[in-house]
Structures are given as C-alpha cells and as structure tokens.
Design a protein around this motif. Structure first.
Motif, PDB file in Angstrom:
ATOM      1  N   ALA A 127     -32.237  38.742  15.855  1.00 47.10           N
ATOM      2  CA  ALA A 127     -32.849  39.873  15.156  1.00 47.10           C
ATOM      3  C   ALA A 127     -34.351  39.914  15.367  1.00 47.10           C
ATOM      4  N   ASP A 128     -35.003  38.767  15.376  1.00 47.71           N
ATOM      5  CA  ASP A 128     -36.447  38.713  15.587  1.00 47.71           C
ATOM      6  C   ASP A 128     -36.806  38.994  17.043  1.00 47.71           C
ATOM      7  N   VAL A 129     -35.981  38.518  17.960  1.00 40.19           N
ATOM      8  CA  VAL A 129     -36.215  38.810  19.377  1.00 40.19           C
ATOM      9  C   VAL A 129     -36.203  40.314  19.599  1.00 40.19           C
ATOM     10  N   ILE A 130     -35.217  40.994  19.034  1.00 35.33           N
ATOM     11  CA  ILE A 130     -35.109  42.441  19.197  1.00 35.33           C
ATOM     12  C   ILE A 130     -36.283  43.156  18.544  1.00 35.33           C
ATOM     13  N   ALA A 131     -36.588  42.794  17.304  1.00 32.20           N
ATOM     14  CA  ALA A 131     -37.632  43.495  16.558  1.00 32.20           C
ATOM     15  C   ALA A 131     -39.014  43.318  17.176  1.00 32.20           C
ATOM     16  N   GLN A 132     -39.261  42.166  17.810  1.00 26.85           N
ATOM     17  CA  GLN A 132     -40.604  41.848  18.285  1.00 26.85           C
ATOM     18  C   GLN A 132     -40.796  42.050  19.791  1.00 26.85           C
ATOM     19  N   SER A 133     -39.865  42.724  20.451  1.00 22.43           N
ATOM     20  CA  SER A 133     -39.948  42.856  21.912  1.00 22.43           C
ATOM     21  C   SER A 133     -40.018  44.318  22.332  1.00 22.43           C
ATOM     22  N   ASP A 141     -26.621  47.851  17.004  1.00 21.03           N
ATOM     23  CA  ASP A 141     -27.268  48.823  16.122  1.00 21.03           C
ATOM     24  C   ASP A 141     -28.783  48.612  16.098  1.00 21.03           C
ATOM     25  N   ALA A 142     -29.206  47.354  16.166  1.00 17.56           N
ATOM     26  CA  ALA A 142     -30.632  47.037  16.093  1.00 17.56           C
ATOM     27  C   ALA A 142     -31.374  47.447  17.358  1.00 17.56           C
ATOM     28  N   LEU A 143     -30.643  47.779  18.418  1.00 18.99           N
ATOM     29  CA  LEU A 143     -31.270  48.101  19.701  1.00 18.99           C
ATOM     30  C   LEU A 143     -31.567  49.593  19.870  1.00 18.99           C
ATOM     31  N   ALA A 144     -31.328  50.382  18.860  1.00 18.92           N
ATOM     32  CA  ALA A 144     -31.598  51.821  18.944  1.00 18.92           C
ATOM     33  C   ALA A 144     -33.060  52.060  19.302  1.00 18.92           C
ATOM     34  N   ARG A 186     -32.007  52.711  25.240  1.00 16.56           N
ATOM     35  CA  ARG A 186     -32.527  53.227  26.504  1.00 16.56           C
ATOM     36  C   ARG A 186     -32.112  52.233  27.583  1.00 16.56           C
ATOM     37  N   LEU A 187     -30.878  52.366  28.026  1.00 18.02           N
ATOM     38  CA  LEU A 187     -30.213  51.330  28.808  1.00 18.02           C
ATOM     39  C   LEU A 187     -30.533  51.435  30.296  1.00 18.02           C
ATOM     40  N   VAL A 188     -30.827  50.290  30.896  1.00 14.80           N
ATOM     41  CA  VAL A 188     -31.120  50.189  32.326  1.00 14.80           C
ATOM     42  C   VAL A 188     -30.283  49.050  32.901  1.00 14.80           C
ATOM     43  N   LYS A 189     -29.608  49.308  34.006  1.00 15.57           N
ATOM     44  CA  LYS A 189     -28.851  48.261  34.686  1.00 15.57           C
ATOM     45  C   LYS A 189     -29.772  47.602  35.712  1.00 15.57           C
ATOM     46  N   SER A 190     -29.981  46.290  35.589  1.00 19.12           N
ATOM     47  CA  SER A 190     -30.882  45.591  36.510  1.00 19.12           C
ATOM     48  C   SER A 190     -30.758  44.092  36.304  1.00 19.12           C
TER      49      SER A 190
END
Length: 205
Positions: free
Chosen positions: A55-61, A79-82, A120-124
């Motif tokens: 959760a912190d990785v997502i929120a702070q990146s 859900d947190a990745l919106a 905002r999905l990117v394949k890479s």
C-alpha cells in the motif's frame, strides 16, 4: 528523478530495482512476507531502496511496476492503482507461475486492465530475462544497446515509461496496445535481445 515502485522482490523485481537505483531514481519495493530474510536481502542487494508494504509502495510512487508471477496477480490491490502509471512486466507461462484465462486476447494486460480500467497501464520490461536486464544496460548511443517495447494506447503514460526504460539503459520502442501480443511468450523476440530496428519490425511499426 522519479519515484519508482516495484511490487515483487524476486529476481525480476530486484533486477529492475537495481537498474532504477543506478539511474538515480527513488525506489520503493514490496515483497512477500513469506520471503526468507527479505529485509536483509533488500538491504544487501539494493542499498538505498525502501522495503515497504504494498500500500505504501503504491501511494508513494509515480510509476508502479508489477514484477510478480502472473499467477499471483490476484493478490495485488488493484483498486489502489487507479490513476497510476502501471507497468505490466508479468508473463503468463509455466515458468512465471500462471497461464491466461480462456477468454482473453492473448495478452496479460488485457486481463490486468479488467481489474481496474482506471489504471494507466503500459506493457513493458517483460520480454527480456532478468539476467539480460542486468548485463545488457548501455548508455544512449551505444552500438550494442538493446531495445525494450513500451506498449499502450495511453500516449502520455507510454512516454513516462519510455523515459524510465531509457534511463535504465535500454532503447525504448513505443507502440499501441495492439502490439503487446508481440511481447508475450512465444513471440519471435521474447527472451531474445534485439535492436530497436529489429523490435520495430517485430511490432509492425
């Protein structure tokens, strides 16, 4: 410098974290609590990276890279990745712990996107092995610089990831989401270091 978050502290996740750190980015990484001595491993292998809960990785990146086995993708809090720029670096094959469902268009991203269309999905960062990633990074203009595909219909997110790939030591080759099938296991370029010209040809660009 960007704030890069990596979900997955296995071989791919730590390889990408090392490249990002070497490029001067801030790195936050989360791993499974079942990984033995994960704090010691991250502190030794990735000095400067922060080991944090997902959760912190997502929120702070600014950019979040999914570097876990595809078979474990259900464990991510999508859900947190919106609204986040999210890099799908997963592969659906036996060696990566999972296969695609029957109802799919041939790509992992088609299924990942269903979990939260607001990503905002990117394949890479999925079609070279972790050993190639750590061994083949080169400065811009180097004759042996390898190419990495950056595929999405979100042009702004694609540019963000392309800049990240470039900073990591690889030549980004951008393409639309329809080209993502060419980055999947079984394609002629999967697992094979290629030049930018070769990758553009494979992607039909």
């Amino acid at each position: 410098m960007s704030r890069i978050g990596i979900i997955g502290a296995g071989k791919l996740g730590t390889a990408l974290a090392r490249l990002a750190l070497d490029a001067g980015h801030e790195v936050r990484i989360s791993g499974s609590p079942r990984q033995a001595m994960i704090e010691l491993v991250i502190g030794t292998v990735l000095p400067g990276a922060q080991l944090l809960p997902e959760a912190d990785v997502i929120a702070q990146s600014d950019v979040v890279i999914l570097a876990i086995p595809f078979g474990k993708a259900h464990s991510v809090d999508f859900d947190a990745l919106a609204g986040k720029v999210v890099v799908d670096a997963m592969n659906a094959w036996e060696a990566a712990g999972g296969h695609l469902d029957e109802d799919h268009d041939g790509t992992t991203s088609s299924l990942v996107k269903l979990r939260n269309p607001e990503m905002r999905l990117v394949k890479s960062l999925n079609h070279l092995g972790y050993l190639d990633l750590t061994a083949d990074a080169r400065e811009a203009g180097h004759p042996l610089r390898r190419a990495i595909g950056v595929v999405s219909d979100d042009e702004e997110a694609r540019r963000v990831v392309a800049r990240l790939v470039d900073s990591m030591g690889f030549e980004p080759v951008e393409g639309p989401r329809s080209a993502s099938r060419c980055l999947e296991p079984g394609s002629p370029i999967f697992g094979r270091p290629v030049s930018a010209e070769e990758l553009r040809e494979a992607l039909g660009l």
